[in-house]
Write a protein that holds these residues in place. Structure first.
Motif, short mmCIF file in Angstrom:
data_model
loop_
_atom_site.label_atom_id
_atom_site.label_comp_id
_atom_site.label_asym_id
_atom_site.label_seq_id
_atom_site.Cartn_x
_atom_site.Cartn_y
_atom_site.Cartn_z
N GLU A 159 28.49 28.12 44.35
CA GLU A 159 27.74 28.81 43.27
C GLU A 159 26.20 28.42 43.37
O GLU A 159 25.42 28.86 43.14
N GLU A 160 25.95 27.12 43.89
CA GLU A 160 24.76 26.55 43.89
C GLU A 160 24.09 27.12 45.26
O GLU A 160 23.14 27.60 45.37
N ILE A 161 24.84 27.44 46.26
CA ILE A 161 24.52 28.00 47.58
C ILE A 161 23.79 29.68 47.13
O ILE A 161 22.95 30.17 47.39
N GLY A 162 24.70 30.21 46.08
CA GLY A 162 24.48 31.62 45.52
C GLY A 162 23.11 31.66 44.89
O GLY A 162 22.25 32.45 44.79
N GLU A 163 22.85 30.55 43.98
CA GLU A 163 21.59 30.50 43.20
C GLU A 163 20.53 30.17 44.23
O GLU A 163 19.32 30.68 44.01
N GLN A 164 20.57 29.34 45.25
CA GLN A 164 19.44 29.21 46.17
C GLN A 164 19.22 30.61 47.14
O GLN A 164 18.01 30.58 47.62
N TYR A 165 20.34 31.39 47.26
CA TYR A 165 20.15 32.46 48.16
C TYR A 165 20.65 33.71 47.36
O TYR A 165 21.92 34.07 47.70
N PRO A 166 19.87 34.12 46.66
CA PRO A 166 20.63 35.45 45.69
C PRO A 166 20.98 36.47 46.44
O PRO A 166 21.47 37.35 46.04
N SER A 167 20.31 36.78 47.69
CA SER A 167 20.96 37.99 48.58
C SER A 167 22.53 37.70 48.88
O SER A 167 23.01 38.93 49.20
N GLN A 204 26.24 37.15 47.96
CA GLN A 204 27.40 37.31 46.98
C GLN A 204 28.36 36.25 47.02
O GLN A 204 28.98 35.84 47.99
N LEU A 205 28.76 35.73 45.81
CA LEU A 205 29.64 34.61 45.74
C LEU A 205 30.77 34.81 46.49
O LEU A 205 31.19 33.78 47.19
N PRO A 206 31.54 35.72 46.30
CA PRO A 206 32.82 36.07 47.05
C PRO A 206 32.72 35.95 48.44
O PRO A 206 33.20 35.36 49.38
N ASP A 207 31.50 36.59 48.95
CA ASP A 207 30.97 36.25 50.51
C ASP A 207 30.92 34.66 50.88
O ASP A 207 31.26 34.26 52.04
N ILE A 208 30.20 34.17 50.07
CA ILE A 208 30.00 32.78 50.33
C ILE A 208 31.25 31.91 50.34
O ILE A 208 31.57 31.22 51.40
N TYR A 209 32.23 31.99 49.49
CA TYR A 209 33.46 31.66 49.59
C TYR A 209 34.31 31.91 51.02
O TYR A 209 34.82 31.12 51.59
N LEU A 210 34.29 33.07 51.42
CA LEU A 210 34.77 33.73 52.67
C LEU A 210 34.03 32.88 53.88
O LEU A 210 34.78 32.50 54.63
N VAL A 211 32.81 32.74 53.77
CA VAL A 211 32.24 32.23 55.03
C VAL A 211 32.68 30.68 55.05
O VAL A 211 32.77 30.07 56.03
N ILE A 212 32.66 30.17 53.92
CA ILE A 212 33.04 28.54 53.79
C ILE A 212 34.46 28.64 54.33
O ILE A 212 34.84 27.75 55.09
N GLY A 213 35.30 29.57 53.77
CA GLY A 213 36.74 29.46 54.26
C GLY A 213 36.89 29.72 55.81
O GLY A 213 37.73 28.92 56.39
N TYR A 214 35.94 30.46 56.28
CA TYR A 214 35.78 30.58 57.80
C TYR A 214 35.32 29.50 58.64
O TYR A 214 36.00 28.89 59.64
N TYR A 215 34.39 28.92 57.96
CA TYR A 215 34.10 27.40 58.35
C TYR A 215 35.28 26.29 58.57
O TYR A 215 35.63 25.73 59.66
N LEU A 216 36.02 26.42 57.51
CA LEU A 216 37.27 25.47 57.48
C LEU A 216 38.15 25.71 58.18
O LEU A 216 38.92 24.80 58.70
N ARG A 217 38.35 26.98 58.58
CA ARG A 217 39.61 27.49 59.37
C ARG A 217 39.08 27.06 61.08
O ARG A 217 40.03 27.22 61.85
N HIS A 218 37.67 27.28 61.12
CA HIS A 218 37.19 27.11 62.66
C HIS A 218 36.23 26.16 62.80
O HIS A 218 35.32 26.46 63.33
N ARG A 219 36.28 24.99 62.29
CA ARG A 219 35.36 23.96 62.26
C ARG A 219 34.92 23.70 63.77
O ARG A 219 33.63 23.60 63.86
#
Length: 110
Positions: free
Chosen positions: A43-51, A53-68
């Protein structure tokens, strides 16, 4: 009623220069992952970067966690490239004394 489970593709893409960005934005994977590692919530990332979408942020973080390992390797290479560019720029344009040179130039034009 049954829940239809669909896999969501990770919203990241590589641009013509090899930089991984969140799809349809200029925000880089580096930006999202670094903010997350520094303790920002999605949510904080979404506030810093309004372009983004919150679901996309979660998916990107999930990608990072799966492919560290792969993401860390990518981020290290990006940092190495940034260091090279900075060194080249500093060799071409010496940053030492730049403030004094700019003030002197401004005073000459008055």
């Amino acid at each position: 009623m049954t829940l239809s489970i669909a896999l969501e593709p990770t919203p990241i893409e590589t641009d013509a220069y090899g930089v991984v960005r969140v799809s349809r934005t200029r925000v880089t994977l580096d930006t999202v992952v670094t903010a997350f590692l520094e303790g920002c919530t999605p949510e904080e990332i979404g506030e810093q970067y309004p372009s983004l979408q919150l679901p996309d942020i979660y998916l990107v973080i999930g990608y990072y966690l799966r492919h560290r390992d792969e993401v860390r390797t990518y981020l290290a290479e990006r940092q190495r490239q940034a260091n090279i560019i900075q060194e080249e720029a500093e060799q071409r344009f010496n940053p030492i004394g730049i403030r004094d040179r700019l003030i002197a130039r401004r005073n000459q034009s008055r």
